[in-house]
Design a protein around this motif. Sequence first.
Motif, PDB file in Angstrom:
ATOM      1  N   VAL A  71      40.156  42.259  49.618  1.00 34.65           N
ATOM      2  CA  VAL A  71      39.257  43.582  49.943  1.00 34.65           C
ATOM      3  C   VAL A  71      39.288  44.343  48.727  1.00 34.65           C
ATOM      4  N   ALA A  72      38.192  44.780  48.424  1.00 28.43           N
ATOM      5  CA  ALA A  72      37.767  45.482  47.093  1.00 28.43           C
ATOM      6  C   ALA A  72      38.677  46.788  47.051  1.00 28.43           C
ATOM      7  N   LYS A  91      48.608  45.172  35.343  1.00 24.65           N
ATOM      8  CA  LYS A  91      47.464  45.210  34.429  1.00 24.65           C
ATOM      9  C   LYS A  91      46.589  46.171  35.006  1.00 24.65           C
ATOM     10  N   VAL A  92      45.603  46.625  34.453  1.00 23.19           N
ATOM     11  CA  VAL A  92      44.652  47.783  34.998  1.00 23.19           C
ATOM     12  C   VAL A  92      43.283  47.131  35.089  1.00 23.19           C
ATOM     13  N   ILE A  93      42.717  47.382  36.465  1.00 22.27           N
ATOM     14  CA  ILE A  93      41.501  46.925  36.865  1.00 22.27           C
ATOM     15  C   ILE A  93      40.359  47.519  36.111  1.00 22.27           C
ATOM     16  N   SER A  94      39.486  46.753  35.524  1.00 25.78           N
ATOM     17  CA  SER A  94      38.267  47.178  34.717  1.00 25.78           C
ATOM     18  C   SER A  94      38.855  46.932  33.155  1.00 25.78           C
ATOM     19  N   GLY A 104      35.972  35.477  44.564  1.00 28.18           N
ATOM     20  CA  GLY A 104      37.384  36.196  44.498  1.00 28.18           C
ATOM     21  C   GLY A 104      38.360  35.850  43.520  1.00 28.18           C
ATOM     22  N   GLU A 105      38.064  35.461  42.507  1.00 29.35           N
ATOM     23  CA  GLU A 105      38.796  35.070  41.360  1.00 29.35           C
ATOM     24  C   GLU A 105      39.084  36.319  40.369  1.00 29.35           C
ATOM     25  N   GLU A 138      44.969  42.800  49.765  1.00 25.37           N
ATOM     26  CA  GLU A 138      44.549  42.363  51.273  1.00 25.37           C
ATOM     27  C   GLU A 138      43.273  41.500  51.084  1.00 25.37           C
ATOM     28  N   PHE A 139      42.988  40.682  52.100  1.00 30.77           N
ATOM     29  CA  PHE A 139      42.100  39.893  52.355  1.00 30.77           C
ATOM     30  C   PHE A 139      41.535  39.753  53.831  1.00 30.77           C
ATOM     31  N   ASP A 140      40.250  39.395  53.540  1.00 31.27           N
ATOM     32  CA  ASP A 140      39.562  38.862  55.134  1.00 31.27           C
ATOM     33  C   ASP A 140      39.226  37.531  55.104  1.00 31.27           C
ATOM     34  N   VAL A 141      39.091  37.023  56.239  1.00 27.31           N
ATOM     35  CA  VAL A 141      38.739  35.427  56.329  1.00 27.31           C
ATOM     36  C   VAL A 141      37.119  35.489  56.649  1.00 27.31           C
ATOM     37  N   PRO A 142      36.438  34.654  55.912  1.00 31.62           N
ATOM     38  CA  PRO A 142      35.118  34.394  56.051  1.00 31.62           C
ATOM     39  C   PRO A 142      34.827  33.364  57.041  1.00 31.62           C
TER      40      PRO A 142
END
Length: 212
Positions: A132-133, A145-148, A158-159, A179-183
């Motif tokens: 999840v974004a 670590k810091v995103i970006s 999703g890597e 968090e994650f979703d299922v395709p």
Amino acid sequence: MQSFHDVRFPLGVSFGATGGPERRNEIVQLSSGREKRNARVSRSRRHYDAGTGVRSIEDLYAVLGFFEARRGSLHAFRFRDPFDWRSCGPQEAPSAFDQVIGVGDGVRERFRMVKTYGEGADAYERVIARPVAGSVLVAVAGEPKVISADYSIDAETGEVVFVAGAVPADGEEVTAGYEFDVPVRFDIERLSASVTTFKAGQIPSIPLVEVL
């Protein structure tokens, strides 16, 4: 993944769904009476029925619209598994130390997110392709670590992708939480809906199947 729409199935309906993982094993009974068991596939595949989550006429129309927009089973989409949607326990909040996703070698930039079930030699490592974004937290050698600034998330795979200058050094453990979703896709070509009473409706069965 081909024909994937990066949208989520109606969340309120998904939390009332039933289902879970399926394994495909072959069991042969020998003449001695003993069994020989073989795994036909290496990964589990999840199946759901979201029909039990339709509780109102609004839910019914939301599902009908979603089904039409996906052209039935043609396009896959995101689904929130009501039983398993975090890298941590169900009552916990994700942290950057939930799951080990790899060990650096000083060159490797990409690390696939996984969730491990069990321990030791019997542990099963599930690939997480649809985090999840905004939910992903990453640490290297115990340091958040810091995103970006340090890494980004590849929306297609999703890597975790480390930027130049932040690539994990040789032997450094990379961990993550998310968090994650299922395709999934619809495992049906026709929906059967009915209006039962005023402002109430039902769709008895909405089968969904994970797309690997």
